[in-house]
Design a protein around this motif. Structure first.
Motif, PDB file in Angstrom:
ATOM      1  N   MET A 112       0.871  -1.178  -0.164  1.00 58.91           N
ATOM      2  CA  MET A 112      -0.100   0.068   0.068  1.00 58.91           C
ATOM      3  C   MET A 112       0.965   1.298   0.085  1.00 58.91           C
ATOM      4  SD  MET A 112      -3.009   0.759   2.794  1.00 58.91           S
ATOM      5  CE  MET A 112      -3.959   2.332   2.823  1.00 58.91           C
ATOM      6  N   GLU A 113       0.499   2.239  -0.891  1.00 57.87           N
ATOM      7  CA  GLU A 113       1.496   3.418  -1.119  1.00 57.87           C
ATOM      8  C   GLU A 113       1.054   4.226   0.153  1.00 57.87           C
ATOM      9  OE1 GLU A 113       2.009   6.949  -4.155  1.00 57.87           O
ATOM     10  OE2 GLU A 113       1.572   4.919  -4.937  1.00 57.87           O
ATOM     11  N   GLU A 114       1.919   4.927   0.626  1.00 57.93           N
ATOM     12  CA  GLU A 114       1.970   6.157   1.730  1.00 57.93           C
ATOM     13  C   GLU A 114       1.493   7.211   1.125  1.00 57.93           C
ATOM     14  OE1 GLU A 114       4.540   8.048   5.098  1.00 57.93           O
ATOM     15  OE2 GLU A 114       5.054   6.049   4.299  1.00 57.93           O
ATOM     16  N   LYS A 115       0.456   7.558   1.702  1.00 58.03           N
ATOM     17  CA  LYS A 115      -0.125   9.121   1.240  1.00 58.03           C
ATOM     18  C   LYS A 115       0.513  10.148   1.722  1.00 58.03           C
ATOM     19  CE  LYS A 115      -4.866   7.365   0.866  1.00 58.03           C
ATOM     20  NZ  LYS A 115      -6.241   7.604   1.632  1.00 58.03           N
ATOM     21  N   LYS A 116       0.672  11.350   0.745  1.00 56.89           N
ATOM     22  CA  LYS A 116       1.207  12.811   1.069  1.00 56.89           C
ATOM     23  C   LYS A 116       0.605  13.303   2.192  1.00 56.89           C
ATOM     24  CE  LYS A 116       3.227  13.425  -3.524  1.00 56.89           C
ATOM     25  NZ  LYS A 116       3.132  14.349  -4.649  1.00 56.89           N
ATOM     26  N   PHE A 117       1.143  14.028   2.852  1.00 58.32           N
ATOM     27  CA  PHE A 117       0.746  14.838   4.221  1.00 58.32           C
ATOM     28  C   PHE A 117      -0.561  15.526   3.470  1.00 58.32           C
ATOM     29  CE2 PHE A 117       0.586  18.827   6.507  1.00 58.32           C
ATOM     30  CZ  PHE A 117       0.353  18.290   7.952  1.00 58.32           C
ATOM     31  N   GLU A 118      -0.209  16.410   2.509  1.00 58.37           N
ATOM     32  CA  GLU A 118      -1.182  17.286   1.777  1.00 58.37           C
ATOM     33  C   GLU A 118      -2.605  16.621   1.557  1.00 58.37           C
ATOM     34  OE1 GLU A 118       2.789  18.947   1.441  1.00 58.37           O
ATOM     35  OE2 GLU A 118       1.882  16.982   0.858  1.00 58.37           O
ATOM     36  N   ASP A 119      -2.637  15.248   0.988  1.00 63.04           N
ATOM     37  CA  ASP A 119      -3.707  14.488   0.563  1.00 63.04           C
ATOM     38  C   ASP A 119      -4.394  13.899   2.015  1.00 63.04           C
ATOM     39  OD1 ASP A 119      -3.051  14.637  -1.915  1.00 63.04           O
ATOM     40  OD2 ASP A 119      -2.021  12.775  -2.044  1.00 63.04           O
ATOM     41  N   LEU A 120      -3.614  13.542   2.965  1.00 61.18           N
ATOM     42  CA  LEU A 120      -4.077  13.286   4.238  1.00 61.18           C
ATOM     43  C   LEU A 120      -5.049  14.651   5.011  1.00 61.18           C
ATOM     44  CD1 LEU A 120      -1.295  11.106   5.550  1.00 61.18           C
ATOM     45  CD2 LEU A 120      -3.611  10.347   5.037  1.00 61.18           C
ATOM     46  N   MET A 121      -4.206  15.703   4.815  1.00 61.86           N
ATOM     47  CA  MET A 121      -4.998  17.004   5.237  1.00 61.86           C
ATOM     48  C   MET A 121      -6.412  16.961   4.285  1.00 61.86           C
ATOM     49  SD  MET A 121      -3.591  18.119   7.872  1.00 61.86           S
ATOM     50  CE  MET A 121      -4.343  19.724   8.075  1.00 61.86           C
ATOM     51  N   LYS A 122      -6.402  16.881   3.124  1.00 63.02           N
ATOM     52  CA  LYS A 122      -7.490  16.962   2.581  1.00 63.02           C
ATOM     53  C   LYS A 122      -8.766  16.279   2.828  1.00 63.02           C
ATOM     54  CE  LYS A 122      -5.330  18.892  -1.979  1.00 63.02           C
ATOM     55  NZ  LYS A 122      -5.124  18.724  -3.323  1.00 63.02           N
ATOM     56  N   GLU A 123      -8.362  14.784   3.207  1.00 60.96           N
ATOM     57  CA  GLU A 123      -9.351  13.922   3.784  1.00 60.96           C
ATOM     58  C   GLU A 123      -9.673  14.431   4.939  1.00 60.96           C
ATOM     59  OE1 GLU A 123      -7.910   9.681   3.636  1.00 60.96           O
ATOM     60  OE2 GLU A 123      -6.764  10.046   1.766  1.00 60.96           O
ATOM     61  N   LEU A 124      -8.681  15.076   5.826  1.00 63.71           N
ATOM     62  CA  LEU A 124      -9.190  15.493   7.181  1.00 63.71           C
ATOM     63  C   LEU A 124     -10.353  16.526   7.023  1.00 63.71           C
ATOM     64  CD1 LEU A 124      -9.016  14.600  10.268  1.00 63.71           C
ATOM     65  CD2 LEU A 124      -6.855  16.359  10.002  1.00 63.71           C
ATOM     66  N   GLU A 125      -9.953  17.451   5.944  1.00 62.79           N
ATOM     67  CA  GLU A 125     -11.060  18.560   6.156  1.00 62.79           C
ATOM     68  C   GLU A 125     -12.262  18.135   5.619  1.00 62.79           C
ATOM     69  OE1 GLU A 125      -8.908  21.485   3.297  1.00 62.79           O
ATOM     70  OE2 GLU A 125      -7.265  21.805   4.668  1.00 62.79           O
ATOM     71  N   ALA A 126     -12.251  17.047   4.740  1.00 57.61           N
ATOM     72  CA  ALA A 126     -13.506  16.675   4.009  1.00 57.61           C
ATOM     73  C   ALA A 126     -14.262  15.832   5.117  1.00 57.61           C
ATOM     74  CB  ALA A 126     -13.251  15.535   2.822  1.00 57.61           C
ATOM     75  N   SER A 127     -13.775  15.306   6.015  1.00 54.69           N
ATOM     76  CA  SER A 127     -14.342  14.652   7.196  1.00 54.69           C
ATOM     77  C   SER A 127     -14.857  15.422   8.082  1.00 54.69           C
ATOM     78  CB  SER A 127     -13.308  13.828   7.952  1.00 54.69           C
ATOM     79  OG  SER A 127     -12.971  12.705   7.170  1.00 54.69           O
ATOM     80  N   VAL A 128     -14.141  16.737   8.367  1.00 57.12           N
ATOM     81  CA  VAL A 128     -14.728  17.915   9.281  1.00 57.12           C
ATOM     82  C   VAL A 128     -15.905  18.317   8.702  1.00 57.12           C
ATOM     83  CG1 VAL A 128     -14.049  20.193  10.178  1.00 57.12           C
ATOM     84  CG2 VAL A 128     -12.541  18.255  10.262  1.00 57.12           C
ATOM     85  N   LYS A 129     -15.775  18.605   7.338  1.00 53.61           N
ATOM     86  CA  LYS A 129     -17.244  19.317   6.673  1.00 53.61           C
ATOM     87  C   LYS A 129     -18.227  18.407   6.591  1.00 53.61           C
ATOM     88  CE  LYS A 129     -14.486  22.423   3.281  1.00 53.61           C
ATOM     89  NZ  LYS A 129     -14.084  22.519   1.982  1.00 53.61           N
ATOM     90  N   LYS A 130     -18.024  16.916   6.779  1.00 50.13           N
ATOM     91  CA  LYS A 130     -19.098  16.098   6.899  1.00 50.13           C
ATOM     92  C   LYS A 130     -19.868  16.205   8.152  1.00 50.13           C
ATOM     93  CE  LYS A 130     -17.475  12.435   3.605  1.00 50.13           C
ATOM     94  NZ  LYS A 130     -16.962  11.460   3.537  1.00 50.13           N
ATOM     95  N   LEU A 131     -19.053  16.127   9.244  1.00 53.61           N
ATOM     96  CA  LEU A 131     -19.420  16.245  10.478  1.00 53.61           C
ATOM     97  C   LEU A 131     -20.100  17.823  10.812  1.00 53.61           C
ATOM     98  CD1 LEU A 131     -16.433  14.495  12.317  1.00 53.61           C
ATOM     99  CD2 LEU A 131     -18.674  13.682  11.952  1.00 53.61           C
ATOM    100  N   GLU A 132     -19.500  18.639  10.375  1.00 59.62           N
ATOM    101  CA  GLU A 132     -20.108  19.942  10.582  1.00 59.62           C
ATOM    102  C   GLU A 132     -21.330  20.310   9.809  1.00 59.62           C
ATOM    103  OE1 GLU A 132     -16.229  23.018  11.215  1.00 59.62           O
ATOM    104  OE2 GLU A 132     -17.125  22.809   9.047  1.00 59.62           O
ATOM    105  N   ASN A 133     -21.569  19.520   8.703  1.00 54.25           N
ATOM    106  CA  ASN A 133     -23.178  19.574   8.071  1.00 54.25           C
ATOM    107  C   ASN A 133     -24.013  19.253   9.070  1.00 54.25           C
ATOM    108  OD1 ASN A 133     -24.605  19.986   5.553  1.00 54.25           O
ATOM    109  ND2 ASN A 133     -24.002  18.268   4.677  1.00 54.25           N
TER     110      ASN A 133
END
Length: 72
Positions: A1-22
């Motif tokens: 499994m390829e390790e994800k870049k920090f920036e990609d992980l941050m985008k995933e984290l931001e998407a999760s926060v938006k889902k929860l805030e919605n």
């Protein structure tokens, strides 16, 4: 499994926060999203620690890595 870049992980984290805030997510899904977000946050924290450690090292004349120290 390829390790994800920090920036990609941050985008995933931001998407999760938006889902929860919605607020349109049921409790079970919210718990799952939150748990996954916490795992991502840990990986990001570990990556930042590694980056900080790497930046705090300098290559000495003899080729060895030593802790960087500021001389006053």
């Amino acid at each position: 499994m390829e390790e994800k870049k920090f920036e990609d992980l941050m985008k995933e984290l931001e998407a999760s926060v938006k889902k929860l805030e919605n607020g349109d997510v049921d409790l079970d899904s919210s718990i799952e999203i939150y748990s996954e977000a916490m795992k991502i946050a840990k990986v990001c924290g570990d990556k930042l620690t590694k980056a900080t450690d790497a930046v705090n090292k300098i290559l000495m004349d003899n080729g060895s890595l030593e802790d960087f120290k500021v001389e006053e």
